[in-house]
Design a protein around this motif. Sequence first.
Motif, PDB file in Angstrom:
ATOM      1  N   GLU A 135       0.830  -1.254   0.083  1.00  0.00           N
ATOM      2  CA  GLU A 135       0.179  -0.058   0.006  1.00  0.00           C
ATOM      3  C   GLU A 135       0.884   1.382  -0.045  1.00  0.00           C
ATOM      4  OE1 GLU A 135      -3.288   2.160   3.032  1.00  0.00           O
ATOM      5  OE2 GLU A 135      -2.977   0.025   3.170  1.00  0.00           O
ATOM      6  N   MET A 136       1.965   1.335   0.670  1.00  0.00           N
ATOM      7  CA  MET A 136       2.633   2.598   0.924  1.00  0.00           C
ATOM      8  C   MET A 136       3.939   2.415  -0.210  1.00  0.00           C
ATOM      9  SD  MET A 136       1.187   3.663   3.447  1.00  0.00           S
ATOM     10  CE  MET A 136       2.209   5.086   3.757  1.00  0.00           C
ATOM     11  N   ALA A 137       4.515   1.606  -0.550  1.00  0.00           N
ATOM     12  CA  ALA A 137       6.013   1.862  -1.194  1.00  0.00           C
ATOM     13  C   ALA A 137       5.813   2.351  -2.653  1.00  0.00           C
ATOM     14  CB  ALA A 137       6.869   0.535  -1.261  1.00  0.00           C
ATOM     15  N   ASP A 138       6.464   3.190  -3.033  1.00  0.00           N
ATOM     16  CA  ASP A 138       6.618   3.564  -4.546  1.00  0.00           C
ATOM     17  C   ASP A 138       7.569   2.659  -5.123  1.00  0.00           C
ATOM     18  OD1 ASP A 138       5.126   6.002  -4.580  1.00  0.00           O
ATOM     19  OD2 ASP A 138       6.582   6.868  -3.180  1.00  0.00           O
ATOM     20  N   GLU A 139       8.539   2.338  -4.542  1.00  0.00           N
ATOM     21  CA  GLU A 139       9.759   1.242  -5.049  1.00  0.00           C
ATOM     22  C   GLU A 139       9.929   0.228  -3.993  1.00  0.00           C
ATOM     23  OE1 GLU A 139      12.810   2.122  -7.749  1.00  0.00           O
ATOM     24  OE2 GLU A 139      12.261   4.472  -7.763  1.00  0.00           O
ATOM     25  N   ILE A 140      10.248  -0.908  -4.245  1.00  0.00           N
ATOM     26  CA  ILE A 140      10.886  -1.940  -3.514  1.00  0.00           C
ATOM     27  C   ILE A 140      12.249  -1.964  -3.671  1.00  0.00           C
ATOM     28  CG2 ILE A 140      10.756  -4.596  -3.024  1.00  0.00           C
ATOM     29  CD1 ILE A 140       8.170  -2.740  -2.535  1.00  0.00           C
ATOM     30  N   LEU A 141      13.015  -2.146  -2.584  1.00  0.00           N
ATOM     31  CA  LEU A 141      14.543  -2.680  -2.751  1.00  0.00           C
ATOM     32  C   LEU A 141      14.478  -3.933  -2.226  1.00  0.00           C
ATOM     33  CD1 LEU A 141      16.048   1.006  -1.563  1.00  0.00           C
ATOM     34  CD2 LEU A 141      15.803  -0.096  -3.534  1.00  0.00           C
ATOM     35  N   TYR A 142      14.831  -5.045  -2.866  1.00  0.00           N
ATOM     36  CA  TYR A 142      15.100  -6.261  -2.309  1.00  0.00           C
ATOM     37  C   TYR A 142      16.355  -6.826  -2.260  1.00  0.00           C
ATOM     38  CZ  TYR A 142      13.591 -11.188  -1.002  1.00  0.00           C
ATOM     39  OH  TYR A 142      13.578 -12.163  -0.414  1.00  0.00           O
ATOM     40  N   LEU A 143      16.941  -7.060  -0.980  1.00  0.00           N
ATOM     41  CA  LEU A 143      18.382  -7.345  -0.625  1.00  0.00           C
ATOM     42  C   LEU A 143      18.448  -8.898  -0.495  1.00  0.00           C
ATOM     43  CD1 LEU A 143      18.588  -4.213  -0.304  1.00  0.00           C
ATOM     44  CD2 LEU A 143      20.389  -4.676   1.445  1.00  0.00           C
ATOM     45  N   LEU A 144      19.167  -9.417  -1.239  1.00  0.00           N
ATOM     46  CA  LEU A 144      19.545 -10.865  -0.881  1.00  0.00           C
ATOM     47  C   LEU A 144      21.045 -11.243  -1.063  1.00  0.00           C
ATOM     48  CD1 LEU A 144      17.907 -13.597  -0.805  1.00  0.00           C
ATOM     49  CD2 LEU A 144      18.367 -13.911  -3.224  1.00  0.00           C
ATOM     50  N   GLU A 145      21.445 -11.773   0.021  1.00  0.00           N
ATOM     51  CA  GLU A 145      22.995 -12.103   0.116  1.00  0.00           C
ATOM     52  C   GLU A 145      23.993 -10.969   0.037  1.00  0.00           C
ATOM     53  OE1 GLU A 145      23.426 -15.570  -2.303  1.00  0.00           O
ATOM     54  OE2 GLU A 145      22.365 -16.897  -1.075  1.00  0.00           O
ATOM     55  N   GLY A 146      23.496  -9.765   0.609  1.00  0.00           N
ATOM     56  CA  GLY A 146      24.311  -8.713   0.248  1.00  0.00           C
ATOM     57  C   GLY A 146      24.445  -7.927  -0.901  1.00  0.00           C
ATOM     58  N   ASN A 147      23.346  -8.194  -1.984  1.00  0.00           N
ATOM     59  CA  ASN A 147      23.367  -7.325  -3.026  1.00  0.00           C
ATOM     60  C   ASN A 147      21.874  -6.923  -3.382  1.00  0.00           C
ATOM     61  OD1 ASN A 147      25.818  -8.055  -4.697  1.00  0.00           O
ATOM     62  ND2 ASN A 147      25.250 -10.008  -4.031  1.00  0.00           N
ATOM     63  N   VAL A 148      21.866  -5.847  -4.051  1.00  0.00           N
ATOM     64  CA  VAL A 148      20.464  -5.405  -4.490  1.00  0.00           C
ATOM     65  C   VAL A 148      19.876  -6.328  -5.659  1.00  0.00           C
ATOM     66  CG1 VAL A 148      18.974  -3.398  -5.409  1.00  0.00           C
ATOM     67  CG2 VAL A 148      20.950  -3.004  -3.653  1.00  0.00           C
ATOM     68  N   TYR A 149      18.883  -7.318  -5.071  1.00  0.00           N
ATOM     69  CA  TYR A 149      18.705  -8.436  -6.095  1.00  0.00           C
ATOM     70  C   TYR A 149      17.535  -7.706  -7.185  1.00  0.00           C
ATOM     71  CZ  TYR A 149      17.627 -13.142  -7.190  1.00  0.00           C
ATOM     72  OH  TYR A 149      17.301 -14.138  -8.005  1.00  0.00           O
ATOM     73  N   PHE A 150      16.544  -6.525  -6.537  1.00  0.00           N
ATOM     74  CA  PHE A 150      15.488  -6.092  -7.239  1.00  0.00           C
ATOM     75  C   PHE A 150      15.271  -4.790  -6.823  1.00  0.00           C
ATOM     76  CE2 PHE A 150      11.205  -4.719  -7.666  1.00  0.00           C
ATOM     77  CZ  PHE A 150      11.034  -5.064  -9.024  1.00  0.00           C
ATOM     78  N   LYS A 151      15.174  -3.713  -7.691  1.00  0.00           N
ATOM     79  CA  LYS A 151      14.864  -2.294  -7.523  1.00  0.00           C
ATOM     80  C   LYS A 151      13.685  -2.031  -8.244  1.00  0.00           C
ATOM     81  CE  LYS A 151      16.670   2.187  -6.757  1.00  0.00           C
ATOM     82  NZ  LYS A 151      15.879   3.037  -7.703  1.00  0.00           N
ATOM     83  N   GLY A 152      12.430  -1.656  -8.216  1.00  0.00           N
ATOM     84  CA  GLY A 152      11.330  -1.113  -8.941  1.00  0.00           C
ATOM     85  C   GLY A 152      10.091  -1.167  -8.092  1.00  0.00           C
ATOM     86  N   SER A 153       9.158  -1.037  -8.867  1.00  0.00           N
ATOM     87  CA  SER A 153       7.590  -0.973  -8.391  1.00  0.00           C
ATOM     88  C   SER A 153       7.009  -2.053  -8.009  1.00  0.00           C
ATOM     89  CB  SER A 153       6.657  -0.021  -9.282  1.00  0.00           C
ATOM     90  OG  SER A 153       6.627  -0.776 -10.552  1.00  0.00           O
ATOM     91  N   VAL A 154       6.193  -2.070  -7.391  1.00  0.00           N
ATOM     92  CA  VAL A 154       5.380  -3.240  -6.926  1.00  0.00           C
ATOM     93  C   VAL A 154       4.950  -3.930  -7.986  1.00  0.00           C
ATOM     94  CG1 VAL A 154       3.087  -4.131  -5.581  1.00  0.00           C
ATOM     95  CG2 VAL A 154       4.518  -2.331  -4.483  1.00  0.00           C
ATOM     96  N   GLY A 155       4.430  -3.190  -9.215  1.00  0.00           N
ATOM     97  CA  GLY A 155       3.769  -3.659 -10.418  1.00  0.00           C
ATOM     98  C   GLY A 155       4.835  -4.325 -11.119  1.00  0.00           C
ATOM     99  N   ALA A 156       6.175  -3.892 -11.221  1.00  0.00           N
ATOM    100  CA  ALA A 156       7.315  -4.437 -12.004  1.00  0.00           C
ATOM    101  C   ALA A 156       7.674  -5.533 -11.233  1.00  0.00           C
ATOM    102  CB  ALA A 156       8.176  -3.432 -11.971  1.00  0.00           C
ATOM    103  N   LEU A 157       7.686  -5.718 -10.123  1.00  0.00           N
ATOM    104  CA  LEU A 157       7.953  -7.244  -9.294  1.00  0.00           C
ATOM    105  C   LEU A 157       7.096  -8.085  -9.599  1.00  0.00           C
ATOM    106  CD1 LEU A 157       9.460  -8.680  -7.276  1.00  0.00           C
ATOM    107  CD2 LEU A 157       8.102  -7.766  -5.431  1.00  0.00           C
ATOM    108  N   MET A 158       5.705  -7.850  -9.669  1.00  0.00           N
ATOM    109  CA  MET A 158       4.720  -8.808  -9.772  1.00  0.00           C
ATOM    110  C   MET A 158       4.837  -9.279 -11.472  1.00  0.00           C
ATOM    111  SD  MET A 158       1.714  -8.206  -7.446  1.00  0.00           S
ATOM    112  CE  MET A 158       1.198  -6.476  -8.143  1.00  0.00           C
TER     113      MET A 158
END
Length: 240
Positions: free
Chosen positions: A192-215
């Motif tokens: 509901e709140m986020a304009d962008e998701i920053l998803y970290l995995l094993e010390g790296n930025v694994y995903f950066k983008g909108s909720v829609g882009a992630l889905m």
Amino acid sequence: MTIQISNLHKQFGKNQVLKGIDLEIANSRIYAVLGPNGSGKTTLIKSILGMVIPDKGQIHVMERSIKKDWKYRKKIDYLPQIANFPPNIKVKELIHMIKDLRNSPSTEQELIELFGLKTYLNKKLSSLSGGTKQKVNIVLTFMFDTPLIILDEPTTGLDPKAMICLKELIHQEKARGKTILITSHIMQFVEEMADEILYLLEGNVYFKGSVGALMEQTGQTNFEHAIAAITTTGSHAKDS
């Protein structure tokens, strides 16, 4: 850009927690910093706050390097996941103490009204429930005017009414041009709140983008399922 990070590394003993992170955080946006336990998100946030010193790399806040410059912290308000308040002082005493330390204009009265804390001002912090302590924590975080706000699990213990107030407050601050970083395990709140998701995995930025882009990338129609699926995609997806 509010925050610019380049080639950020941090290692604790033999555990390499951050592995060359490059990241740009734009103004007037809400970012959700997500990732499983051990992904590096807490270390990343503490590096931005100056609580962890990176082994390598650069962090710029408001276009100035934070290295050997503690004054940049005046531009950040931080809500910790666990607030260790002195137990034997009253709520109003804590608020006055923080005001004296910061010596900046504050809007605590509006926030006290918003979160219904007026009747608790003369109570000792040790007597408060977890949810009420969290409301006090929120007041302390939002009562000053800073361009960057970092919220670590801000919804912890909040009742539905307080949750609505928090959401409205965050949106108001964004509308005033502020940048907000949030960590949360409540995926409905994040969606509901986020304009962008920053998803970290094993010390790296694994995903950066909108909720829609992630889905779209994961082929999921449910945000929680998309978060679960992102770790199995097998490739990095920066700036989607």
